[in-house]
Design a protein around this motif. Structure first.
Motif, PDB file in Angstrom:
ATOM      1  N   SER A  23      -5.123   2.154  -7.726  1.00 28.16           N
ATOM      2  CA  SER A  23      -4.143   2.668  -8.847  1.00 28.16           C
ATOM      3  C   SER A  23      -2.772   2.157  -8.330  1.00 28.16           C
ATOM      4  N   GLY A  24      -2.034   2.049  -9.327  1.00 32.63           N
ATOM      5  CA  GLY A  24      -0.579   1.553  -9.291  1.00 32.63           C
ATOM      6  C   GLY A  24      -0.413   0.006  -8.728  1.00 32.63           C
ATOM      7  N   GLY A  25      -1.441  -0.456  -8.463  1.00 30.54           N
ATOM      8  CA  GLY A  25      -1.346  -2.075  -7.865  1.00 30.54           C
ATOM      9  C   GLY A  25      -1.089  -2.606  -9.303  1.00 30.54           C
ATOM     10  N   GLY A  66      -4.771  -5.238  -4.482  1.00 31.96           N
ATOM     11  CA  GLY A  66      -4.331  -3.836  -4.131  1.00 31.96           C
ATOM     12  C   GLY A  66      -4.823  -3.243  -2.919  1.00 31.96           C
ATOM     13  N   ASN A  67      -5.002  -1.859  -2.764  1.00 33.13           N
ATOM     14  CA  ASN A  67      -5.471  -1.382  -1.343  1.00 33.13           C
ATOM     15  C   ASN A  67      -6.782  -0.325  -1.591  1.00 33.13           C
ATOM     16  N   PHE A 104      -9.878   1.478  -1.289  1.00 28.47           N
ATOM     17  CA  PHE A 104     -10.388   2.349  -0.122  1.00 28.47           C
ATOM     18  C   PHE A 104      -9.614   2.316   1.032  1.00 28.47           C
ATOM     19  N   GLY A 105      -8.384   2.077   0.900  1.00 21.31           N
ATOM     20  CA  GLY A 105      -7.389   2.041   2.236  1.00 21.31           C
ATOM     21  C   GLY A 105      -7.449   0.496   2.628  1.00 21.31           C
ATOM     22  N   LEU A 106      -8.264  -0.570   2.019  1.00 21.28           N
ATOM     23  CA  LEU A 106      -8.224  -2.016   2.544  1.00 21.28           C
ATOM     24  C   LEU A 106      -7.153  -2.845   1.999  1.00 21.28           C
ATOM     25  N   GLY A 107      -5.868  -2.932   2.341  1.00 21.70           N
ATOM     26  CA  GLY A 107      -4.802  -3.341   1.843  1.00 21.70           C
ATOM     27  C   GLY A 107      -4.925  -4.889   1.769  1.00 21.70           C
ATOM     28  N   SER A 165       0.839  -1.221   0.116  1.00 24.24           N
ATOM     29  CA  SER A 165       0.116   0.094   0.077  1.00 24.24           C
ATOM     30  C   SER A 165       1.061   1.257  -0.126  1.00 24.24           C
ATOM     31  N   VAL A 166       0.375   2.333  -0.473  1.00 22.11           N
ATOM     32  CA  VAL A 166       1.105   3.425  -0.632  1.00 22.11           C
ATOM     33  C   VAL A 166       0.541   4.735  -0.332  1.00 22.11           C
TER      34      VAL A 166
END
Length: 518
Positions: A259-261, A218-219, A221-224, A75-76
């Motif tokens: 995004s970015g995952g 990915g992550n 909504f912040g749910l890694g 997660s970034v």
């Protein structure tokens, strides 16, 4: 007895119809810090120094693949600096945050397809988490590509970053720095400041096919550590994001924060970087776009060594060869990239390329259209020698060209759309010599345009100058008519004209022919 099932069915149909008006947003929008509160373990487990490898034969489920590759996904978390742009939609806190951190070239696509979006903020974007105590931040995804901690993510995730942190699967949160960014492909390379070693994943050795299974991690909504699966729905998607669009379309559910995952194939190899979604409500509707791994690898290689991307420069403006333009050129089918103009002093001009040439291949590889030419040239480094095959006046020729460096502003291949033929016989123009109008010594100026005529439908406007017709220059209206009659007599279905606008931009327009064209 109840009619609830019928009500549910009606709701389903309404929702299905609403999804047609899809809005697009970047998957990695702003998410509040409360979504991500990692706890560092007391004793970090030793991490492997070798690349992660998936089973040779994928199992009936994706569990074994996920177990192997998940440690390489991070997660970034970004704190933005004061130069980051304010909310694009002008709304207050907590509204319309779907466009935060979206690069400018993507916003037009999002707005264009966002009209009529259902729910969320303006243009169908999702309301995000409100800013808290003046802190501006975003959360996205990324993946580690080397044991010493290089991380790939999207440029729009870390653009204007003041600080960057990555959170690993074991909940360790580590500081990272931005090594380099490339806005044209929306790729960024990070480096974890602690030297590692870290588990890492590998890029795919072959491009996926439409219909292949893929897994996205990915992550959202912040749910890694969220895992979704689907198939490659399409390849080569051009969503208007930039000059080198060549997206994979996947139906694995992707949301804000993805995004970015990475997107993995069934061998556990990265085949794409998740970048954008199309959605009427902010949630996934199975339309996600990922940057192909081959593009990412080329960009990352330069970012790691140079911190920036240097692209080859040809020095031509081109447009697509449509069906009517192909007919005007005497081609059997639309193919290649039509040269509008070769900039003076550029590699293309020095090699003899000129307006009206159709570039057919680069280094023996066919060029399908203008966008493909743009990607091919940009994928080569300045100084590279390329063999360009082109068609001129119905005859094939080649030129060996040493590429220059793409200027910071502008582009070596400015791809513009061309007009579609409406099949009408008359031009609907009133013409005069450009010299009599005091404009120039070449061409024929358009004095009046019939608003219902084919020329108007082609975008030809009063003040435009017709420079040549069917590949021959014109200075008088009679020459325009003569060229059209000659093209008709030779059996052409359309005639190609080169037009110069009042702003000095040239383009080709193909006008359909019939017996009474003139």
């Amino acid at each position: 007895m109840t009619d609830q099932p019928n009500l549910s069915a009606r709701r389903f149909r309404r929702n299905a119809l609403a999804s047609v008006a899809a809005a697009a947003l970047v998957a990695g929008g702003a998410v509040g810090a409360e979504f991500l509160q990692p706890a560092t373990p007391a004793h970090a487990q030793a991490l492997p120094r070798t690349p992660i490898e998936a089973p040779e034969h994928p199992p009936g489920s994706f569990a074994n693949i996920v177990d192997k590759v998940k440690p390489g996904v991070v997660s970034v978390k970004v704190k933005l600096d004061d130069t980051a742009e304010a909310d694009d939609d002008g709304q207050g806190q907590g509204q319309g945050r779907g466009l935060q951190n979206v690069p400018p070239q993507l916003r037009e696509f999002f707005k264009r397809f966002g009209q009529g979006g259902q729910g969320g903020g303006p243009n169908g974007t999702v309301p995000g988490t409100p800013q808290r105590q003046g802190q501006r931040g975003a959360v996205g995804s990324g993946f580690i590509i080397s044991a010493d901690g290089y991380v790939v993510t999207n440029n729009h995730v870390v653009d204007h970053a003041k600080t960057v942190q990555v959170t690993l699967e074991d909940n360790r949160t580590l500081d990272a720095k931005v090594i380099g960014k490339d806005s044209k492909t929306d790729i960024a390379l990070l480096k974890i400041k602690d030297g590692g070693p870290y588990p890492y994943v590998q890029f795919g050795k072959a491009a996926p096919r439409v219909g292949d299974w893929v897994v996205a991690i990915g992550n959202p909504f912040g749910l890694g550590g969220t895992v979704t699966a689907g198939i490659v729905s399409a390849r080569g998607r051009d969503i208007g994001a930039g000059p080198y669009d060549d997206f994979l379309q996947i139906d694995a559910p992707i949301n804000k924060g993805n995004s970015g995952g990475p997107t993995f194939n069934v061998n556990g190899e990265v085949v794409g970087v998740n970048t954008a979604i199309a959605s009427p409500s902010g949630g996934s509707v199975g339309l996600a776009f990922a940057i192909p791994a081959e593009t990412v690898q080329a960009v990352v290689e330069q970012l790691r060594t140079d911190g920036k991307v240097a692209r080859g420069y040809l020095g031509v403006q081109v447009q697509p060869v449509t069906q009517d333009i192909a007919e005007g050129l005497g081609l059997d089918k639309p193919k290649g990239a039509l040269v509008d103009h070769a900039e003076s002093g550029t590699p293309a001009a020095k090699a003899g390329l000129k307006s009206g040439d159709v570039i057919e291949s680069v280094n023996g590889t066919p060029v399908g259209d203008a966008k493909e030419l743009s990607r091919k040239i940009a994928g080569l480094k300045p100084g590279a020698k390329v063999e360009v095959a082109y068609l001129r006046g119905g005859k094939s020729d080649t030129a060996t060209i040493t590429l220059g460096a793409l200027p910071t502003e502008g582009g070596q291949v400015a791809s513009r759309g061309s007009d579609a033929s409406d099949g009408q016989p008359r031009l609907g123009l009133s013409l005069a010599p450009a010299s009599e109008a005091g404009l120039s010594d070449e061409g024929v100026v358009v004095m009046e345009v019939d608003p219902d005529g084919p020329a108007a439908a082609k975008g030809i406007e009063q003040g435009d100058v017709i420079l040549d017709v069917a590949g021959q220059s014109v200075t008088k209206p009679s020459e325009v008519a003569e060229r059209i009659r000659s093209a008709e007599a030779s059996g052409r279905k359309a005639v190609l004209m080169r037009i110069k606008s009042q702003k000095g931009v040239t383009r080709f327009v193909a006008v359909s022919l019939s017996k009474n064209a003139g």
